[in-house]
Design a protein around this motif. Sequence first.
Motif, mmCIF file in Angstrom:
data_model
loop_
_atom_site.group_PDB
_atom_site.id
_atom_site.type_symbol
_atom_site.label_atom_id
_atom_site.label_comp_id
_atom_site.label_asym_id
_atom_site.label_seq_id
_atom_site.Cartn_x
_atom_site.Cartn_y
_atom_site.Cartn_z
ATOM 1 N N VAL A 1 6.874 -2.487 11.469
ATOM 2 C CA VAL A 1 7.813 -2.102 10.392
ATOM 3 C C VAL A 1 7.709 -2.929 9.356
ATOM 4 N N SER A 2 7.460 -2.349 8.126
ATOM 5 C CA SER A 2 7.193 -2.773 6.871
ATOM 6 C C SER A 2 8.312 -3.123 6.175
ATOM 7 N N ILE A 3 8.816 -4.076 5.569
ATOM 8 C CA ILE A 3 10.137 -4.057 4.754
ATOM 9 C C ILE A 3 9.738 -4.716 3.424
ATOM 10 N N SER A 4 10.178 -3.792 2.398
ATOM 11 C CA SER A 4 9.896 -4.390 1.051
ATOM 12 C C SER A 4 11.181 -4.959 0.418
ATOM 13 N N LEU A 5 11.472 -6.206 0.246
ATOM 14 C CA LEU A 5 12.675 -6.832 -0.193
ATOM 15 C C LEU A 5 12.767 -6.583 -1.946
ATOM 16 N N ILE A 6 13.583 -5.736 -2.413
ATOM 17 C CA ILE A 6 13.373 -5.436 -3.881
ATOM 18 C C ILE A 6 14.020 -6.266 -4.550
ATOM 19 N N GLU A 7 15.446 -6.182 -4.675
ATOM 20 C CA GLU A 7 16.468 -6.975 -5.352
ATOM 21 C C GLU A 7 17.846 -6.850 -4.572
ATOM 22 N N LEU B 1 12.852 -1.324 0.808
ATOM 23 C CA LEU B 1 12.216 -0.192 1.284
ATOM 24 C C LEU B 1 11.667 -0.414 2.706
ATOM 25 N N VAL B 2 11.954 0.513 3.485
ATOM 26 C CA VAL B 2 11.330 0.280 5.053
ATOM 27 C C VAL B 2 10.499 1.460 5.481
ATOM 28 N N THR B 3 9.394 1.144 6.173
ATOM 29 C CA THR B 3 8.265 1.985 6.566
ATOM 30 C C THR B 3 8.046 1.586 8.044
ATOM 31 N N LEU B 4 7.955 2.941 8.726
ATOM 32 C CA LEU B 4 7.688 2.554 10.217
ATOM 33 C C LEU B 4 6.448 3.167 10.539
ATOM 34 N N PRO C 1 19.498 -11.170 -8.089
ATOM 35 C CA PRO C 1 17.877 -11.510 -7.804
ATOM 36 C C PRO C 1 17.022 -10.350 -7.772
ATOM 37 N N GLN C 2 15.682 -10.499 -8.188
ATOM 38 C CA GLN C 2 14.531 -9.844 -8.212
ATOM 39 C C GLN C 2 13.455 -10.404 -7.249
ATOM 40 N N TRP C 3 13.379 -10.063 -5.806
ATOM 41 C CA TRP C 3 12.391 -10.635 -4.882
ATOM 42 C C TRP C 3 11.194 -9.955 -5.048
ATOM 43 N N ARG C 4 10.995 -8.656 -4.810
ATOM 44 C CA ARG C 4 9.698 -7.918 -4.601
ATOM 45 C C ARG C 4 8.754 -8.592 -3.699
ATOM 46 N N GLU C 5 9.362 -8.786 -2.329
ATOM 47 C CA GLU C 5 8.377 -9.317 -1.310
ATOM 48 C C GLU C 5 8.449 -8.547 -0.171
ATOM 49 N N GLN C 6 7.327 -8.573 0.731
ATOM 50 C CA GLN C 6 6.778 -7.628 1.745
ATOM 51 C C GLN C 6 6.887 -8.506 2.967
ATOM 52 N N PHE C 7 7.339 -8.060 4.231
ATOM 53 C CA PHE C 7 7.281 -8.498 5.273
ATOM 54 C C PHE C 7 6.951 -7.512 6.396
ATOM 55 N N ASP C 8 6.297 -7.879 7.601
ATOM 56 C CA ASP C 8 5.981 -6.774 8.392
ATOM 57 C C ASP C 8 6.396 -7.520 9.919
ATOM 58 N N PHE C 9 6.954 -6.511 10.683
ATOM 59 C CA PHE C 9 7.599 -6.910 11.956
ATOM 60 C C PHE C 9 6.877 -5.960 13.006
ATOM 61 N N HIS C 10 6.675 -6.562 14.315
ATOM 62 C CA HIS C 10 6.126 -5.763 15.276
ATOM 63 C C HIS C 10 7.278 -5.162 16.181
ATOM 64 N N LEU C 11 7.004 -3.693 16.169
ATOM 65 C CA LEU C 11 8.074 -2.891 16.766
ATOM 66 C C LEU C 11 7.858 -2.531 18.356
ATOM 67 N N TYR C 12 8.635 -3.358 19.202
ATOM 68 C CA TYR C 12 8.435 -3.376 20.712
ATOM 69 C C TYR C 12 9.042 -2.385 21.372
ATOM 70 N N GLU C 13 10.114 -1.471 20.814
ATOM 71 C CA GLU C 13 10.741 -0.574 21.541
ATOM 72 C C GLU C 13 10.505 1.026 21.141
ATOM 73 N N GLU C 14 10.233 1.791 22.043
ATOM 74 C CA GLU C 14 10.159 3.086 21.823
ATOM 75 C C GLU C 14 10.827 3.760 20.911
ATOM 76 N N HIS C 15 12.246 3.668 21.108
ATOM 77 C CA HIS C 15 13.250 4.112 20.035
ATOM 78 C C HIS C 15 13.642 3.271 18.995
ATOM 79 N N GLY C 16 13.087 2.259 18.574
ATOM 80 C CA GLY C 16 13.559 1.355 17.590
ATOM 81 C C GLY C 16 14.221 0.197 17.963
ATOM 82 N N GLY C 17 14.916 -0.344 17.149
ATOM 83 C CA GLY C 17 15.673 -1.391 17.264
ATOM 84 C C GLY C 17 16.659 -1.959 16.064
#
Length: 693
Positions: free
Chosen positions: A166-172, A275-278, A209-225
């Motif tokens: 799960v990629s999360i871009s924290l925009i603002e 912005l969230v991308t799976l 605030p304007q952050w514009r940072e990206q973070f990646d999470f591991h997705l363990y569950e089949e149906h999200g979380g």
Amino acid sequence: MYQLDITLRKGNNLAIRDRGGTSDPYVKFKIAGKEVFRSRTINKNLNPVWDERVTLLVDTLREPLYVKVFDYDFGLQDDFMGSAYIYLESFEHQRSLDVTLDLKDPHYPDHDLGTLDLTVNVTPKEGDIRETNMLMRRSWKRSSKHHQSLRLSDVHRKSQLWRGIVSISLIEGRELQPMDSNGLSDPYVKFRMGHQKYKSKTIPKTLNPQWREQFDFHLYEEHGGFIDITVWDKDAGKRDDFMGRCQIDLSQMAREQTHRLDLQLEEGEGALVLLVTLTASASVSISDMSINILDDPQERHDILQRYSLLKSFHNVKDVGMVQVKVIRAEGLLAADVTGKSDPFCVVELSNDRLQTHTVYKNLNPDWNKVFTFNVKDMHSVLEVTVYDEDRDRSADFLGKVAIPLLNIHNGERKAYALKSKELTGPTKGVIFLEIDVIYNAIKAGMRTLVPIEQKYIEEEPRVSKQLLLQNFNRVRRCIITLINAGCYINSCFEWESPQRSICAFVLFVLVVWNFELYMIPLTLLLPLVWNYILISSGKDTRQSDQAVEDLMEDEEEDFDKDDKDSERKGFINKLYAIQDVCISVQNALDEVASYGERIKNTFNWTVPFLSWLAIVALCAATFIIYFIPLRYLVLAWGVNKFTKKLRDPYTIDNNELLDFLSRVPSDIQVVQYRELKPDPSHSPNKRKKNNPG
């Protein structure tokens, strides 16, 4: 493997630990002495409601889940509020069970410390290693009888430990709540998904605030979380102010596409834009030695094709893969009173962390496990740490090695001497590893020019005299180098050596008279080429690692006692007002020193891959500046800058030069990553010679 789905619901009538008659409780989960989960803190509440869900993977149900509750105290040692055990063997599989835990203090068993309400579900995991081995044996038997065989990649896929990224871009942020007396705030954001945590940078004095940072999470569950998000206002010298919370439900999102979210904050004001991308699962797995995809010629060929130069512009984030065989260790430190240890091994690459099983009462353990990681940055460092398992407390450190991926020789079974926790000196024992790295060089070069992946939230930094002095000395060495260069130039002006001054004067006149802009990158090429020639001829121009290592060890010994004294509560109370300032100075010194050392190490060929990349970039810059008029380059630069936000409103700003330098190791990292020579008695082939059968 077993999957534990635990929902921490609420606490009831918890113990009072603060003067105001309340507490600030949070909960920790531990298994086999290792912390696997920490809840958020609920301020000033004896009946807190968490409603937090965590998914854990365990290889046995014999170890109970140890639940501990603490009262959070800023800058002080947190107060114990009670604990309890959950015995997992007694749970029925694949059935959710509500559990109420009576909290107790082992020293005062008669005291009533309240209760915790949880929901627990135990599910056997599909990729159980024994089942996988059985499938492999059956597969080989079928193939010998000319029946359809089970592909090794299918078996390998069953042992993967998470299902996606799960990629999360924290925009603002928009119209956040003012928390300071000036009508503004200093907001930052915390993300939590199970045990995975991130913290954004702090944006001072703003409500938008304007952050514009990206973070990646591991997705363990089949149906999200669920991803829990909290916003905080940074306050120096006191507890940070809570500004609101929100949550992302991943089960409602489609895969392989980017979703723009405007999330209104609960318990606060304003909104966050993300912005969230799976995406599909990265190839991260753990298996036995018998399940080794690189030993299969067809699988190895497929992987080599996947990372061939012809596919350099397909899925740029997928740079390569690394396979680590953790074979065994020898001569480990005895951590238990019996003269033995219960060692297990943890392998980490960036934010991917896997571990072996524990070998009990053994100083020469055999693990024989294969770890497979997806490589997103070829400048990452593989860290292998050996711990001693303790049932009643946190695991004891036994030794560690740090291996940059670019230093790995494929297929070489090697004995690595274990180092101390700070990686500055040796400790007892060696570990035998065999590592293979397959990557695409063009993708690796392209990823060098984007921001480096952040690590999960780690321990809060604390003031350390040792680090302050160490960083000061590093900055001083860089400044002395610049001063010496200035003195050398000044000596030419002073005619201390007439020969040198005449040559310098002639060179100065020729350069100034014939100067063109393309000469700047061409000049930077000269020390790279010169040092390469010296290194090729056997003369190493790099700074001695031993000098830096000796300095670090001396500082450690001098200030170890002071660091322990600084942890006393009374002293910490006096440091409240200046603690953040000291930490900022400490980190600033580290950053300045690191960049100075990294520039030097680029020209000294410390990492040949990066030095070659610098040569390619400087050659390209020389030709571009030579053939294209400066006005066109400036015009193109300006047009790009002015239209960047128009073309992509949510682009994450970065500086390619700083991103490049962030991959070059500083002098401290060079020492940490340097291999120690193991005892000659520890040889990868020693056991084979002693046991020819």
